[in-house]
Design an enzyme around this catalytic site. Structure first.
Site, mmCIF file in Angstrom:
data_model
loop_
_atom_site.group_PDB
_atom_site.id
_atom_site.type_symbol
_atom_site.label_atom_id
_atom_site.label_comp_id
_atom_site.label_asym_id
_atom_site.label_seq_id
_atom_site.Cartn_x
_atom_site.Cartn_y
_atom_site.Cartn_z
ATOM 1 N N TYR A 120 -0.763 7.192 6.702
ATOM 2 C CA TYR A 120 -1.977 7.934 7.025
ATOM 3 C C TYR A 120 -3.253 7.206 6.591
ATOM 4 O O TYR A 120 -4.350 7.733 6.763
ATOM 5 C CB TYR A 120 -1.945 9.328 6.390
ATOM 6 N N LYS A 157 12.000 6.553 0.496
ATOM 7 C CA LYS A 157 12.953 5.986 1.458
ATOM 8 C C LYS A 157 13.126 4.499 1.110
ATOM 9 O O LYS A 157 13.053 3.611 1.973
ATOM 10 C CB LYS A 157 12.398 6.173 2.890
#
Ligand code: NAI
Length: 341
Positions: free
Chosen positions: A123, A175
């Site tokens: 973002y 992740k």
């Protein structure tokens, strides 16, 4: 001591729900003086900028802001006013508590807090197209920006939050098994930070996909979750869903100097002006603000009254299955505050 707070009523249902929240806080004797300022579509309609300088100055001066939902007009020149506000004040932590209020859901007594990094990751907005042959947009590329500095401050914030709110565990969600550099750095920094709090707070790390499944299967294993920007965005909507949806989801964007409290939902143009909007999420955001100011007892009284009105179910708005107006719902909360006092 009276605290001055910048109040941005916002767009759509924003003015109606902020009016009610102000009325409820006043009835509870919250020591707040409101300084009203425009932003968003309303500001433009009043002949101002989308984010007027006076509004920014007021927030900077008061350090506390309660904000109704804002509509970013299409073609406004930036992606979102909310993102612009976060960038302007470097509001690096987005905190979204999910606590059960609505009766009859799949789970009872959920109490999870998501601490989301608010300025980095995908973002950060570093993206572009790459042209090939005749196609100028053959490829789209986006950069996941993770810095040691940004990871360190959000993880520290999560642990400090856990200590201040007497929480037991922080789960870092990542992740790193696939994105070894970016997510790996976030995990590495988180593990380092966790060592400083090892005596007080339990720490674990989990992979985001497995976390999503576990949040649905057994949410009670989670307490405070800290994660990067996009995972936090997605998981915080998931946890809002566990406790009855966005109608009960408050949030706060926090920086070093400024904190902006808001409902997670938008300006709901489909019901604006109809007098049926549910003010609960913004009221819960105002309670977070009161707690942040040290007004914990006032926040608890308001939250208790809200819970009673929702559990009684006689005077609730249409989204909660009732037929009460925004004003009638707020009147019921005010009456309950008076009864409980
Ligand atoms: P939305 O959250 O405004 O509405 C989604 C659905 O939920 C609608 O059916 C609406 O009627 C309902 N709803 C939302 N809040 C409600 C409330 N308090 N009581 C009863 N029902 C409620 O999302 P949407 O339609 O995607 O966005 C509308 C506008 O809001 C857009 O311009 C968007 O950019 C803006 N927005 C602003 C946010 C903010 O300022 N924090 C956050 C999300 C969207």
């Amino acid at each position: 001591m009276i605290q001055t707070v910048t109040l941005i009523p916002g767009d759509g249902i924003g003015p109606a729900i902020t009016d009610e929240v102000v009325r409820i806080l006043d009835s509870a004797g919250a020591p707040i003086e409101w300084e009203r300022h425009d932003a968003g579509l309303t500001a433009v309609e009043n002949g101002h900028d989308l984010l007027p300088q006076e509004t920014l100055d007021s927030i900077e001066r008061n350090r506390f802001c309660l904000k109704g939902p804002l509509t970013t007009p299409i073609g406004a020149g930036f992606r979102s006013i909310n993102v612009a506000l976060r960038k302007h004040f470097d509001l690096y932590a987005n905190v979204r508590p999910a606590e059960s209020i609505v009766p009859g859901g799949r789970y009872k007594d959920i109490d999870i807090v998501i601490v989301r990094e608010n300025t980095e990751g995908l973002y950060a907005g570093i993206e572009h197209y790459i042209g090939m042959r005749q196609d100028p947009r053959a490829v789209a590329e986006s950069v996941m920006l993770i810095t040691r500095y940004g990871s360190d401050r959000i993880c520290r914030y999560a642990f400090e939050y856990a200590i201040e709110h007497k929480r037991k565990k922080v789960t870092l969600v990542h992740k790193a098994n696939i994105l070894k550099n970016t997510q790996g750095l976030f995990l590495e920094v988180g593990r380092e930070v966790a060592k400083n709090y090892a005596d007080a707070i339990e720490f674990e790390d989990r992979i985001v996909d497995a976390t999503a499944m576990q949040l649905v299967l057994d949410p009670y294993q989670f307490d405070v979750i800290v994660t990067e920007n996009m995972f936090g965005d997605i998981l915080s909507d998931l946890t809002a869903g566990l406790v009855g949806g966005l109608g009960f989801a408050p949030g706060v964007n926090i920086g070093k100097d400024v904190a902006i409290f808001e409902a997670v939902h938008g300006s709901a143009p489909d019901i604006a002006g109809k007098g049926v909007a549910n003010p609960s999420a913004l009221l819960l955001a105002a309670c977070l603000m009161l707690e942040h100011m040290g007004q914990k007892e006032t926040a608890a009284r308001i939250r208790g009254a809200l819970k009673t009105v929702i559990h009684d179910g006689d005077t609730v708005t249409a989204d909660l299955g009732g037929s009460a107006s925004t004003t009638a719902f707020s009147d019921a909360v005010i009456e309950q505050i008076a009864t409980g006092a």
